[in-house]
Motif scaffolding. Structure first.
Motif, mmCIF file in Angstrom:
data_model
loop_
_atom_site.group_PDB
_atom_site.id
_atom_site.type_symbol
_atom_site.label_atom_id
_atom_site.label_comp_id
_atom_site.label_asym_id
_atom_site.label_seq_id
_atom_site.Cartn_x
_atom_site.Cartn_y
_atom_site.Cartn_z
ATOM 1 N N ASP A 144 -24.493 -37.212 48.575
ATOM 2 C CA ASP A 144 -24.271 -38.566 49.091
ATOM 3 C C ASP A 144 -24.647 -39.620 48.059
ATOM 4 N N SER A 145 -25.733 -39.378 47.340
ATOM 5 C CA SER A 145 -26.144 -40.309 46.296
ATOM 6 C C SER A 145 -25.117 -40.333 45.165
ATOM 7 N N LEU A 146 -24.558 -39.171 44.837
ATOM 8 C CA LEU A 146 -23.537 -39.105 43.793
ATOM 9 C C LEU A 146 -22.315 -39.927 44.188
ATOM 10 N N LYS A 147 -21.874 -39.793 45.426
ATOM 11 C CA LYS A 147 -20.729 -40.577 45.901
ATOM 12 C C LYS A 147 -21.037 -42.076 45.846
ATOM 13 N N HIS A 148 -22.249 -42.427 46.218
ATOM 14 C CA HIS A 148 -22.634 -43.842 46.204
ATOM 15 C C HIS A 148 -22.628 -44.387 44.777
ATOM 16 N N ARG A 149 -23.103 -43.601 43.824
ATOM 17 C CA ARG A 149 -23.083 -44.025 42.423
ATOM 18 C C ARG A 149 -21.650 -44.211 41.935
ATOM 19 N N PHE A 150 -20.779 -43.280 42.311
ATOM 20 C CA PHE A 150 -19.361 -43.415 41.949
ATOM 21 C C PHE A 150 -18.801 -44.736 42.482
ATOM 22 N N GLU A 151 -19.089 -45.037 43.739
ATOM 23 C CA GLU A 151 -18.579 -46.240 44.375
ATOM 24 C C GLU A 151 -19.085 -47.493 43.662
ATOM 25 N N GLN A 152 -20.376 -47.508 43.368
ATOM 26 C CA GLN A 152 -20.961 -48.667 42.703
ATOM 27 C C GLN A 152 -20.408 -48.867 41.295
ATOM 28 N N PHE A 153 -20.313 -47.780 40.557
ATOM 29 C CA PHE A 153 -19.944 -47.890 39.141
ATOM 30 C C PHE A 153 -18.449 -48.115 38.953
ATOM 31 N N TYR A 154 -17.610 -47.257 39.526
ATOM 32 C CA TYR A 154 -16.182 -47.294 39.205
ATOM 33 C C TYR A 154 -15.439 -48.440 39.874
ATOM 34 N N THR A 155 -15.952 -48.949 40.972
ATOM 35 C CA THR A 155 -15.311 -50.104 41.583
ATOM 36 C C THR A 155 -15.312 -51.286 40.622
ATOM 37 N N LYS A 156 -16.378 -51.427 39.827
ATOM 38 C CA LYS A 156 -16.442 -52.500 38.823
ATOM 39 C C LYS A 156 -15.790 -52.067 37.510
ATOM 40 N N TYR A 157 -16.021 -50.830 37.118
ATOM 41 C CA TYR A 157 -15.542 -50.372 35.812
ATOM 42 C C TYR A 157 -14.024 -50.409 35.709
ATOM 43 N N LEU A 158 -13.335 -50.005 36.757
ATOM 44 C CA LEU A 158 -11.875 -49.948 36.706
ATOM 45 C C LEU A 158 -11.250 -51.327 36.514
ATOM 46 N N LEU A 159 -11.964 -52.360 36.936
ATOM 47 C CA LEU A 159 -11.450 -53.721 36.757
ATOM 48 C C LEU A 159 -11.461 -54.142 35.289
ATOM 49 N N THR A 160 -12.249 -53.468 34.470
ATOM 50 C CA THR A 160 -12.337 -53.823 33.052
ATOM 51 C C THR A 160 -11.285 -53.125 32.203
ATOM 52 N N LEU A 161 -10.557 -52.166 32.768
ATOM 53 C CA LEU A 161 -9.558 -51.435 31.998
ATOM 54 C C LEU A 161 -8.400 -52.358 31.624
ATOM 55 N N ASN A 162 -7.977 -52.254 30.398
ATOM 56 C CA ASN A 162 -6.842 -53.038 29.905
ATOM 57 C C ASN A 162 -5.825 -52.062 29.321
ATOM 58 N N LEU A 163 -5.143 -51.359 30.214
ATOM 59 C CA LEU A 163 -4.305 -50.233 29.803
ATOM 60 C C LEU A 163 -3.166 -50.643 28.879
ATOM 61 N N LYS A 164 -2.618 -51.818 29.082
ATOM 62 C CA LYS A 164 -1.455 -52.211 28.276
ATOM 63 C C LYS A 164 -1.836 -52.476 26.819
ATOM 64 N N HIS A 165 -3.130 -52.679 26.537
ATOM 65 C CA HIS A 165 -3.567 -52.919 25.169
ATOM 66 C C HIS A 165 -4.291 -51.719 24.558
ATOM 67 N N SER A 166 -4.249 -50.585 25.222
ATOM 68 C CA SER A 166 -4.857 -49.371 24.665
ATOM 69 C C SER A 166 -4.035 -48.894 23.473
ATOM 70 N N ASP A 167 -4.713 -48.455 22.419
ATOM 71 C CA ASP A 167 -3.998 -48.002 21.226
ATOM 72 C C ASP A 167 -4.855 -47.022 20.440
ATOM 73 N N ILE A 168 -4.533 -46.824 19.170
ATOM 74 C CA ILE A 168 -5.184 -45.819 18.339
ATOM 75 C C ILE A 168 -6.694 -46.050 18.230
ATOM 76 N N LEU A 169 -7.150 -47.297 18.309
ATOM 77 C CA LEU A 169 -8.588 -47.558 18.218
ATOM 78 C C LEU A 169 -9.338 -46.980 19.402
ATOM 79 N N ASP A 170 -8.681 -46.880 20.556
ATOM 80 C CA ASP A 170 -9.308 -46.235 21.707
ATOM 81 C C ASP A 170 -9.423 -44.727 21.490
#
Length: 456
Positions: A144-170
Motif C-alpha cells: 500500500d505504501s508503494l502504491k501511495h509513493r507511485f501516486e505521489q511521485f508520478y502524478t507530478k513527474y509525468l507533467l514534466t515530460l516533454n516528449l516532442k523535444h526528446s532527442d539524442i541527448l536524452d
C-alpha cells in the motif's frame, strides 16, 4: 498539408502480474495508472493485453520491447524483476486534401523506440533516487505504501515530460563538465575538503557552475540522475521563484534587511530560505544512493547557491538537521563560495571570448567512461532551448546511435548518411566514445565528407 500533431502521452502504468494470478484478481496487478480517471475495465483490458505480449516473449530469443500500431506506440521496460513500466504515446499525424477528400497521414518514423525506452528508464531512476528501490520499499512499508509513493511521485513527474523535444541527448543522459585551469580547480577541491572536514555528517559533495559539473564525489550513475534532476527540475523552479521575488514590490526593502542579507550572496535552494528565521525550516530531499549495490545509502540532499556556483551536499540520513547546523554551514559556505564563483566567472569570461560564437559544424560528443557530453545541437547546450538543427537530422542521429550500439563495445565503427535536405550526418564510435556531426555542404561527395571528418 496541415501542421503535424505533437507526440502525446496516452497511458503510463506500472504493474506486476504476480500480484493477480487468478481470474477475477486482475485489478491487484495494477500499481499505478495514468490517466487516473480511466475506467477500471479499461485498465484491466490494457494490463491483459500487455500480459499476452510479454507471454509471447517466451517463444523468441529477441524480447519484445515495443508494439507498433497505426496510431499509437507501446513501449515496455522491466524496472525490477516482475515490475513493468508501460507507456503508450500517440503517433504524430497530419492531414492533406486531395481531390476534395481529406487524408490522414501518420508519421511513425517520429517515434523511435530506443529514445522512448530511455524515457521509461529515466522515470524509474528518478523515482529510485528519492524513494529507493521497489523491493526496498516493500520490505520497509508494504504494497500500500508503494502504491501511495507511485501516486505521489508520478502524478507530478509525468507533467514534466516533454516528449516532442526528446532527442539524442536524452539517450546519452550525460553530464556537461566545465573545464577550468589547474589552480582554480585545486582551490575548489581544497574548499570541498575543508567543508567535509568541518562537517563530518556530509558524506558526498558535488560542485557546479552555470549548471555544469566541476567536481563530484558521487558514483557516476548517481551523479547522472542528480544532474538530470537539478537541470530539469530544481534549477528551473528556483530561477522562476527568484524572478517572481525580484519582480515583487517588497524585494527592495527585503534587500536592506540584515536578517535576509548576512553579508554574502549565498542562500539555500534546498534548506531554510533564511537561516535567521526558525519559523521557516524550508525543505530538503531524502535521496537513496548506490541503489545498484547491497549498501544503499540514505542521505539528505542539501543544495546551496552563491551567484552562479552551486554546491550539493549529501548529509547522513540519520543526522538531525537543525538551525545550528544551518547557520554554521551558511557562514562557512557563503563567503567562500561567492568568492570562488567570482573567480570562475572571470576565467569563464576569458575562455568564452576566445571561442567562436557560431561553430562551423553541429555536433554531439559522448564519453561512456565518464558520461561527459559536449554538443552544439542546442543553443545553450543544456537542452532548455530549441534544437539548432531540423527534427529530421535529430532522428538520423538517434538512428545512427542505435546502429552503432549494436556493435561490440570493443569494436570501432562509423556510418555516413546523406539526408533528404542534402546534409551529411556522420556517426563514429571509438574506444567507448561516440561522435556525431552534421555537415551542410551541398553537392559534396562521400570522399570529401570523409576528409572533413578526418580534420575534425
Amino acid at each position: 498539408m496541415s501542421k503535424k500533431s505533437d507526440i502525446l502521452l496516452m497511458n503510463f502504468f506500472i504493474f506486476n502480474s504476480t500480484y493477480g494470478p487468478k481470474e477475477g484478481e486482475e485489478e491487484k496487478k495494477i500499481l499505478y495508472f495514468y490517466p487516473p480517471a480511466t475506467d477500471i475495465d479499461e485498465k484491466i483490458k490494457q494490463i491483459g493485453h500487455i500480459d499476452r505480449v510479454l507471454f509471447a516473449r517466451t517463444f523468441s530469443d529477441q524480447p519484445c520491447e515495443s508494439v507498433h500500431n497505426q496510431k499509437t506506440r507501446l513501449l515496455f521496460y522491466e524496472a525490477e524483476p516482475n515490475f513493468w513500466f508501460v507507456m503508450s504515446v500517440s503517433i504524430p499525424y497530419s492531414q492533406r486534401v486531395k481531390d476534395g477528400q481529406t487524408f490522414v497521414e501518420y508519421h511513425e518514423e517520429d517515434i523511435q523506440d530506443s529514445l522512448f525506452r530511455v524515457v521509461l528508464q529515466q522515470a524509474y531512476s528518478m523515482f529510485k533516487l528519492f524513494n529507493g528501490t521497489f523491493h526496498g520499499l516493500l520490505e520497509r512499508s508494504g504494497i500500500d505504501s508503494l502504491k501511495h509513493r507511485f501516486e505521489q511521485f508520478y502524478t507530478k513527474y509525468l507533467l514534466t515530460l516533454n516528449l516532442k523535444h526528446s532527442d539524442i541527448l536524452d539517450i546519452f543522459d550525460g553530464i556537461h563538465f566545465l573545464p577550468l585551469d589547474k589552480n582554480t580547480y585545486l582551490r575548489i577541491q581544497c574548499f570541498i575538503n575543508q567543508i567535509e572536514a568541518a562537517f563530518p555528517q556530509i558524506k558526498y559533495t558535488a560542485f557546479l557552475y552555470n549548471d555544469q559539473v566541476v567536481w563530484s564525489g558521487l558514483e557516476q550513475e548517481d551523479m547522472r540522475v542528480i544532474y538530470r534532476y537539478l537541470k530539469t527540475t530544481l534549477f528551473p523552479a528556483y530561477m522562476e521563484q527568484e524572478f517572481q521575488v525580484q519582480s515583487s514590490p517588497a524585494h527592495s526593502s527585503a534587500l536592506s534587511s540584515p536578517a535576509s542579507n548576512p553579508g554574502h550572496y549565498g542562500k539555500f535552494i534546498l534548506g531554510p530560505p533564511n537561516v535567521h528565521d526558525i519559523t521557516c525550516p524550508g525543505k530538503t530531499h531524502r535521496t537513496y544512493l548506490n541503489t545498484h549495490t547491497e549498501t544503499t545509502e540514505e542521505c539528505h540532499l542539501v543544495v546551496y547557491r552563491a551567484l552562479s556556483a552551486t554546491i550539493c551536499l549529501f548529509v547522513e540520513g540519520d543526522f538531525q538537521l537543525n538551525f545550528d547546523f544551518w547557520r554554521k554551514l551558511d557562514s562557512r559556505l557563503g563567503p567562500q563560495l561567492g568568492q570562488l564563483a567570482s573567480d570562475i566567472a572571470e576565467h569563464y569570461a576569458k575562455r568564452t571570448n576566445t571561442l567562436v560564437s557560431e561553430p562551423m559544424f553541429k555536433y554531439v560528443y559522448f564519453n561512456h567512461m565518464n558520461l561527459a557530453t559536449k554538443t552544439t545541437l542546442h543553443v545553450d547546450s543544456t537542452k532548455t532551448s530549441g534544437a539548432s538543427i531540423s527534427p529530421e537530422l535529430l532522428r538520423i542521429i538517434c538512428d545512427l546511435n542505435h546502429d552503432l550500439s549494436s556493435i561490440d563495445s570493443s569494436d570501432d565503427g562509423e556510418i555516413f548518411v546523406k539526408s533528404c535536405g542534402d546534409s551529411w550526418v556522420v556517426g563514429k564510435k571509438s574506444d567507448q566514445r561516440e561522435f556525431y556531426v552534421v555537415i551542410n555542404q551541398k553537392n559534396a561527395n562521400l570522399i570529401e565528407i570523409n576528409g572533413e571528418c578526418f580534420l575534425l
